[in-house]
Design a protein around this motif. Structure first.
Motif: not given
Length: 72
Positions: A1-6, A19
Motif C-alpha cells: 500500500m502506498t499513501k497518497n497515491a491512487w 498523487l
C-alpha cells in the motif's frame, strides 16, 4: 500500500494516477477522452479537493493525454 497515491482503473482503456502532496495534486495521464476523464475526476474529487498543480504524461499516445481539458 502506498499513501497518497491512487490509480483509477476500469474507467476506460488506460488508467490515470492521482498523487496527493501537501499543497495540491498531480495527475499522471489523463486518458483517451474528456468523457473518461470526467468520470475519473469525479472519483478523484471524492478523495481530495486540493487544486491540481501538475499533469504528467508518461508518453504522447492519445490514450494518455486527450482528457486533459477536464482536469480542474
Amino acid at each position: 500500500m502506498t499513501k497518497n497515491a491512487w490509480v483509477a482503473v476500469e474507467f476506460c482503456a488506460g488508467s490515470s494516477i492521482l498523487l496527493e502532496g501537501p499543497d495540491g495534486l498531480i495527475v499522471v495521464d489523463t486518458t483517451e477522452s474528456p468523457k473518461a476523464a470526467r468520470r475519473i475526476m469525479k472519483h478523484f474529487r471524492e478523495i481530495s479537493s486540493k487544486p491540481i498543480k501538475a499533469i504528467v504524461y508518461t508518453h504522447n499516445h492519445y490514450d494518455h493525454c486527450r482528457g486533459t481539458e477536464v482536469s480542474n
